[in-house]
Scaffold this motif. Structure first.
Motif, PDB file in Angstrom:
ATOM      1  N   LYS A 223       5.507   3.350  -0.973  1.00  0.00           N
ATOM      2  CA  LYS A 223       5.134   1.973  -0.644  1.00  0.00           C
ATOM      3  C   LYS A 223       6.164   1.296   0.258  1.00  0.00           C
ATOM      4  O   LYS A 223       6.050   0.102   0.535  1.00  0.00           O
ATOM      5  CB  LYS A 223       4.954   1.156  -1.931  1.00  0.00           C
ATOM      6  CG  LYS A 223       3.663   1.459  -2.676  1.00  0.00           C
ATOM      7  CD  LYS A 223       3.417   0.437  -3.771  1.00  0.00           C
ATOM      8  CE  LYS A 223       2.039   0.635  -4.400  1.00  0.00           C
ATOM      9  NZ  LYS A 223       1.741  -0.409  -5.417  1.00  0.00           N
TER      10      LYS A 223
ATOM     11  N   ASN B  76      -6.920   1.957   3.710  1.00  0.00           N
ATOM     12  CA  ASN B  76      -8.065   2.472   2.946  1.00  0.00           C
ATOM     13  C   ASN B  76      -9.265   1.539   3.063  1.00  0.00           C
ATOM     14  O   ASN B  76     -10.004   1.335   2.099  1.00  0.00           O
ATOM     15  CB  ASN B  76      -7.689   2.658   1.473  1.00  0.00           C
ATOM     16  CG  ASN B  76      -6.390   3.417   1.297  1.00  0.00           C
ATOM     17  OD1 ASN B  76      -6.170   4.424   1.959  1.00  0.00           O
ATOM     18  ND2 ASN B  76      -5.529   2.923   0.427  1.00  0.00           N
TER      19      ASN B  76
ATOM     20  N   TYR C   7       0.837  -1.204   0.000  1.00  0.00           N
ATOM     21  CA  TYR C   7       0.000   0.000   0.000  1.00  0.00           C
ATOM     22  C   TYR C   7       0.870   1.252   0.000  1.00  0.00           C
ATOM     23  O   TYR C   7       1.945   1.277   0.617  1.00  0.00           O
ATOM     24  CB  TYR C   7      -0.920   0.029   1.228  1.00  0.00           C
ATOM     25  CG  TYR C   7      -2.042  -0.964   1.166  1.00  0.00           C
ATOM     26  CD1 TYR C   7      -3.226  -0.661   0.510  1.00  0.00           C
ATOM     27  CD2 TYR C   7      -1.909  -2.220   1.755  1.00  0.00           C
ATOM     28  CE1 TYR C   7      -4.268  -1.579   0.446  1.00  0.00           C
ATOM     29  CE2 TYR C   7      -2.942  -3.145   1.709  1.00  0.00           C
ATOM     30  CZ  TYR C   7      -4.114  -2.816   1.048  1.00  0.00           C
ATOM     31  OH  TYR C   7      -5.144  -3.734   0.981  1.00  0.00           O
TER      32      TYR C   7
END
Length: 460
Positions: free
Chosen positions: A108, A116, A102
């Motif tokens: 990342k 999320n 993510y």
């Protein structure tokens, strides 16, 4: 004679009175884990002071930790919450790998395995599925969510990359505003989930626990409130119920007892510590319960299992919350993890250790004492003890028939004196450990102790 209890070759602990018929000058004693220090700081920008709800999973000597990361206080299930991951080869030294799954704050390079996905990241709680029918790509499973979302199911092949089992929640009949734990039960042959509920109506009662079960992890039974015998209600913020890895028919609940409005830290002291203003009006500690399935906990000890440590930083709200699962971290040692310094910049995970099976023991002092069991039926050829004595102490074992009569060849007079401190020791009578001629028959066991502790036993 009472109906004998079937114990097979299960290891039996002293976390409940299941097998005990009578104690004479002997007691059941709880043992307190030893503080081994900090093992994991919640110090990354997306983790922070409000990191919580840790799960530790061990698989073939490899350890994984999952926990909520959120740096600032906010409403349960807010969009800043993520699920973080750490790993270890020994359960003592931990690393946070850059997983690249993510993007957080434009990069990342982080240890986030779920983002999320609010409010599911508020309390995402995974387990390693031991169901023999589990699909290889669903080796890990998890539940997460609040009353707003219901509990949503996730699966993973590697414990890092997760996907929803289905879009809609699998269970909605609960409050869910803490860590809701699930696992495959070998003894019950089904999935079990223990989740947050409340006694009484709404939020006027006590934070408590309910249970639901499932055969497929999708369809769940109507919830059952858990009972606590004749013990008084207390606020249980988390319960952390899970099968003990050396005796999976016994589920241990090493949870957080929450004492609302029991304020220890003053306003001035809180300001000096740097505690968030909303999080020092209460205090918490760690308690020990158990269950063998069904709708009842055995709360044999009302006393604290792990007391808050020295220093006011340990006496703030929502600190001292234990992680889910007990894991083996040495040949003779197991570990329990507890998150501490909540709502402070120093928030971290701490390790505590016990000897294997060492939650509680059958214990007697120098004057000696005895236990007589209820009738039971075992399977196996040998009797193994996990025990310790002083140099002057001893343990003697006698096997009786179901009515309590002596059995030739298994009397205390014919048994070898047990002295020492061992995790595994065979009991001998007349120089032999063979008890196979009693396997499958109702018997009782009489245990004599002098300045000694018996932590567990099993026939095998």
């Amino acid at each position: 004679m009472a109906e004998p209890l079937p114990i097979g070759s299960d290891r039996e602990l002293f976390v409940d009175p299941y097998l005990i018929e009578r104690l004479d000058k002997a007691t059941i004693r709880m043992h307190h884990p030893e503080d081994k220090g900090k093992v994991l700081d919640f110090d990354l920008p997306w983790e922070g002071a409000f990191s919580a709800y840790v799960t530790v999973i061990e698989e073939d000597g490899f350890f994984r930790a999952y926990y909520r990361g959120v740096p600032t206080a906010g409403k349960d299930g807010n969009s800043a919450e993520v699920t973080c991951y750490a790993e270890s080869s020994d359960g003592i030294h931990w690393e946070k790998p850059d997983l690249g799954i993510y993007e957080i704050s434009g990069s990342k390079n982080n240890n986030v395995i779920l983002a999320n996905a609010a409010p599911l990241t508020h309390n995402f709680s995974p387990f390693l599925d031991s169901n023999p029918s589990a699909k290889p790509n669903e080796k890990f499973k998890a539940l997460g969510g609040t009353s707003k979302s219901g509990l949503v199911a996730f699966t993973s092949a590697d414990g890092k990359n997760w996907k929803r089992l289905q879009e809609e929640p699998v269970f909605t009949q609960g409050v869910f505003d803490s860590q809701n734990v699930s696992f495959w039960s070998e003894s019950e042959n089904q999935y079990v989930c223990y989740f947050r509920s409340w006694t009484g109506k709404g939020y006027n009662g006590f934070r408590s626990v309910s249970r639901t079960t499932s055969k497929d992890f999708i369809h769940w039974t109507d919830p059952e409130p858990m009972g606590f015998g004749n013990t008084p209600y207390e606020h249980l913020y988390t319960q952390q119920t899970s099968p003990y890895f050396r005796a999976p028919h016994i589920y241990l609940a090493i949870g957080a007892r929450f004492m609302p409005n029991r304020k220890v830290v003053s306003d001035a002291e809180a300001e000096k510590l740097g505690v968030d203003p909303k999080y020092y009006n209460d205090c918490s500690d760690v308690i020990l319960m158990s269950t063998r399935g069904g709708d009842q906990y055995e709360r044999q000890f009302m006393e604290s299992f792990i007391r808050p440590g020295i220093g006011l930083e340990n006496w703030v709200s929502r600190s001292n919350y234990p992680a889910l699962n007990v894991v083996q971290t040495g040949e003779t040692e197991m570990s329990i993890y507890v998150n501490q310094d909540y709502a402070q910049a120093s928030a971290h995970l701490r390790r505590y250790s016990l000897r294997l099976d060492g939650f509680a023991s059958l214990s007697a002092g120098y004057e000696g004492g005895e236990m007589l069991t209820k009738p039971f039926v075992f399977e196996g050829e040998n009797l193994e003890l996990n025990y310790s004595t002083s140099a002057a102490g001893e343990i003697r074992i006698e096997l009786l028939d179901g009515d309590g009569n002596k059995l030739p060849g298994y009397s205390m007079e014919e048994g070898q004196l047990v002295i020492g401190n061992e995790i595994s020791r065979k009991v001998l009578w007349n120089g032999s450990s063979d008890v196979s001629d009693l396997s499958g028959k109702p018997i009782r066991m009489r245990v004599y102790l002098k300045d000694a502790d018996l932590y567990s036993f099993r026939f095998y």
